[in-house]
Design an enzyme around this catalytic site. Sequence first.
Site, PDB file in Angstrom:
ATOM      1  CG  PHE A 140      14.236  55.938   5.226  1.00 15.56           C
ATOM      2  CD1 PHE A 140      15.429  55.588   5.833  1.00 15.56           C
ATOM      3  CD2 PHE A 140      14.248  56.940   4.258  1.00 15.56           C
ATOM      4  CE1 PHE A 140      16.620  56.210   5.482  1.00 15.56           C
ATOM      5  CE2 PHE A 140      15.423  57.569   3.899  1.00 15.56           C
ATOM      6  CZ  PHE A 140      16.609  57.204   4.506  1.00 15.56           C
TER       7      PHE A 140
ATOM      8  CE  LYS B 190       6.992  51.428  12.348  1.00 10.04           C
ATOM      9  NZ  LYS B 190       6.590  50.140  11.814  1.00 10.04           N
TER      10      LYS B 190
ATOM     11  CG  ASP C  75       2.875  47.687   6.085  1.00 12.95           C
ATOM     12  OD1 ASP C  75       3.992  47.746   6.625  1.00 12.95           O
ATOM     13  OD2 ASP C  75       2.232  48.693   5.710  1.00 12.95           O
TER      14      ASP C  75
ATOM     15  CE  LYS D 259       0.464  31.946 -15.510  1.00 14.15           C
ATOM     16  NZ  LYS D 259       0.398  31.908 -16.959  1.00 14.15           N
TER      17      LYS D 259
ATOM     18  CB  ILE E 215      12.472  44.534  10.229  1.00  4.82           C
ATOM     19  CG1 ILE E 215      11.840  43.437   9.372  1.00  4.82           C
ATOM     20  CG2 ILE E 215      13.925  44.202  10.523  1.00  4.82           C
ATOM     21  CD1 ILE E 215      12.452  43.276   7.984  1.00  4.82           C
TER      22      ILE E 215
ATOM     23  CG  ASN F  22       7.528  48.759  -2.165  1.00  2.00           C
ATOM     24  OD1 ASN F  22       8.559  49.273  -2.580  1.00  2.00           O
ATOM     25  ND2 ASN F  22       7.525  47.897  -1.151  1.00  2.00           N
TER      26      ASN F  22
ATOM     27  CE  LYS G  45       7.015  53.940   9.907  1.00  2.00           C
ATOM     28  NZ  LYS G  45       7.076  53.838   8.469  1.00  2.00           N
TER      29      LYS G  45
END
Length: 408
Positions: free
Chosen positions: A319, A337, A274, A284, A303, A208, A333
């Site tokens: 975060f 969490k 995720d 490859k 985690i 990301n 959230k």
Amino acid sequence: MLSGKTILIGITGGIAAYKICELIRMYKRQNANVRVICTPNALNFVTKLTLQNLSQNEVGIDEFNIPDYKPEHISYADEADIMLIAPTTANTIGKIANGICDNLLTSVVCAFKKPILIAPAMNCNMWQNAAVKENIAKLQKYGYEIIDPEAGFLACGTEGVGRLCSLDKIFDRTVEVLNSKKKLSGKKIVITAGGTIEDIDPVRYISNYSSGKMGIALADCAFEQGADVVLISTVHVKRNYKIVKVKSALDMQKAVNKEFETADCVIMAAAVADYRVKNISEQKMKKTSDDEISIQLVKNPDILKEISSKKTIQTVVGFCAESENLLENAKEKILKKGCDYLIANDISRSDIGFSSDYNEVTILNQKGIVKKLERSDKYSIAKEILEVIYGQERNNEDNRELCTSGIC
Ligand SMILES: Cc1cc2nc3c(=O)[nH]c(=O)nc-3n(C[C@H](O)[C@H](O)[C@H](O)COP(=O)(O)O)c2cc1C
């Protein structure tokens, strides 16, 4: 109050330089050893003779006037417990912020490893100048403490913010810094940073846009405040604190678990994937005649949720990067969490968040919004976040003390 302490005062070429004569007397009255360095321009405002008599020490001006084998800038830096630069001109602020060492004062600053307090004083328009503002932000980022100028009637005849703050304030802050340990000393803070990398085959991966800048700013800031920092990062960085380099979400989970038991606080600033590739190809993957191929993904461990469920004394901070409905999603959230704080940021904006040096966040706890932080550089945001967490950490400690004495 100050016996045994050496205070190094740097004076620059501002009109408020005359006030420092009185400040030297205040330190001397408390038995401090006061050493003074002036920029050559400061001598337009105060004399060497006055400063020498008040401090009862030689006044340093010329970098190349070396009395013995040791260059002056090293001797001054080694001997003092703290350095105060007052008044600090816009010119000297710019030099320090950019690592310029062209006189004794700026060279000493560069070699000085102990706390440095900077008390700027200048005309209000100079204080508002964009370059000066940016230099001040840089100095804060590098760990210098700025004692902000005050509003009032200025020597140039105008009124505004720019006047050297009161001598009492400078004096009190010097004593506080000399007598205090750093705010976060004794705390172990574990911080994760960067986007995880999930291999597809030896040459390809899923990741990301996280740059790791927010996590690194938090680690730098916590370290600056005396914390025992462990940065678990997917991004390569070199620092004076412990860095554990990881790649995938599974690596990160392992590293976080290893540090968790002994941590006081864990801040999960990393962007953890995720999902990961179910079967990573050892070779490859070859292009085939098919127009479409599928890669099967499996869920990565959560985690943040995991450590939140097993925390005892730890403060756990997550975060949350959202591209829409930031606050509703963040509120949902944090409940899911179970962490103590959630830092929500809007990644749909290009002027903050991913890759940017700036951020604008909302801090939430289980009850709702704690604080909204306006757009600022990531180091300043990190400082504010730690300020909020540190307050809570202290509350936890107070609660623990009350609990052990049977009052919980
Ligand atoms: C009368 C007078 C007063 C000044 N007062 C200030 C001041 O308060 N703050 C400031 O940043 N510069 C002030 N300056 C400009 C600085 O002296 C100038 O920028 C100089 O280069 C600073 O050198 P230094 O930083 O090496 O001491 C003043 C200049 C004059 C002539």
